[in-house]
Enzyme design. Structure first.
Site, PDB file in Angstrom:
ATOM      1  N   ARG A  47       0.789  -1.235   0.000  1.00 41.66           N
ATOM      2  CA  ARG A  47       0.000   0.000   0.000  1.00 41.66           C
ATOM      3  C   ARG A  47       0.823   1.289   0.000  1.00 41.66           C
ATOM      4  NH1 ARG A  47      -5.025   0.849   3.513  1.00 41.66           N
ATOM      5  NH2 ARG A  47      -3.653   0.570   5.305  1.00 41.66           N
ATOM      6  N   ASP A  48       2.151   1.203   0.048  1.00 46.44           N
ATOM      7  CA  ASP A  48       2.928   2.444   0.024  1.00 46.44           C
ATOM      8  C   ASP A  48       4.273   2.231  -0.672  1.00 46.44           C
ATOM      9  OD1 ASP A  48       3.203   5.152   0.473  1.00 46.44           O
ATOM     10  OD2 ASP A  48       4.071   4.918   2.472  1.00 46.44           O
ATOM     11  N   ILE A  49       4.228   1.609  -1.842  1.00 43.23           N
ATOM     12  CA  ILE A  49       5.447   1.404  -2.614  1.00 43.23           C
ATOM     13  C   ILE A  49       5.837   2.722  -3.273  1.00 43.23           C
ATOM     14  CG2 ILE A  49       6.468   0.183  -4.581  1.00 43.23           C
ATOM     15  CD1 ILE A  49       4.484  -2.109  -3.933  1.00 43.23           C
TER      16      ILE A  49
END
Length: 269
Positions: A47-49
């Protein structure tokens, strides 16, 4: 991680990474995502690449860090999260409209990082076109190499550069059903599968979704962009919130949504 994060090299002048190292980082990040999505006992949605979460060891091997927003889901289940989270510019358009994260939204973020690696540009910069839109336009006019980071002057492998940028666009397709799995990405990166044939112009997505309470969104500054979050409010009397269906059109990946609320036969903004 003695070599810090990827964004320190791409955007903060720590070191101009040569192309062989950049391609190695892209394939390493894809391998990490393959493990998270397909090879562990549960699927891990990160969810936060983003480039600031890609750490580099002494040999410039990529390590994906910061699992503070990650979620576990069963492999046979789809997206589970309904709270908007992540960094603007890397968020898939469907995440902005529905708040739901999935393997496909992780793949979108990977695509943005791939374009950053090849182009040396952030996804959103003041006074410059959106990175995905810009590269897709060059792809459609067969000028993809014009987007290559100008600091890359030696040791260029045009085949790999075109491969990585094409994969980046494929992963950033506005329709999540048209994006590849991370396994397909790795097969193309290793030249075990052919490059995809993409539309010459960036498709414009349109979503029909349940209404979002826009008054509950808050954005806080971070070192690499804006982080969005949505509160859990059950009642709201503001003009932006409604129980009627919402029609949300994303003009471009990573941009702010343009919203029209449909009330019977008339439209009010």
């Amino acid at each position: 991680m003695p070599n810090g994060s990827l964004d320190m090299h791409l955007f903060k002048g720590k070191n101009t990474l040569e192309w062989t190292i950049r391609y190695k980082i892209a394939t390493g990040l894809a391998s990490a995502l393959l493990y998270l999505h397909e090879e562990w006992e549960q699927c891990v949605i990160h969810r936060d690449i983003k480039s600031s979460n890609v750490m580099l060891d002494s040999s410039y091997n990529a390590k994906l860090g910061d699992f503070g927003l990650a979620r576990l889901v069963d492999h046979d289940l789809g997206s589970q999260t309904t709270v908007l989270a992540g960094t603007m510019g890397y968020l898939a358009p469907e995440c902005v409209t529905t708040g739901k994260a999935s393997k496909e939204s992780d793949v979108y973020s990977f695509g943005v990082v791939s374009l950053e690696i090849a182009c040396g540009r952030r996804p959103v910069e003041f006074g410059k076109p959106n990175l995905v839109e810009w590269v897709w336009e060059l792809y459609g006019t067969e000028k993809l190499l014009d987007a290559v980071d100008e600091r890359l002057t030696t040791d260029l492998n045009e085949q790999q550069i075109i491969c990585l940028m094409t994969i980046g666009l494929w992963c950033c397709h506005p329709d999540n059903a048209q994006r590849p799995s991370i396994r397909q990405v790795i097969n193309v990166l290793n030249f075990e599968s052919p490059l995809p044939s993409l539309p010459n112009k960036l498709p414009t997505p349109m979503y029909f979704a349940p209404p979002l309470q826009f008054c509950t969104f808050s954005y806080t500054s971070s070192s690499n962009g804006l982080t969005g979050s949505q509160g859990d409010h059950t009642q709201c009397s503001c003009s932006s919130c409604t129980n009627n269906s919402s029609k949300i059109t994303m003009s471009s990946p990573g941009s702010s949504p343009s919203v029209s609320l449909l009330h019977s036969n008339k439209v009010s903004n």
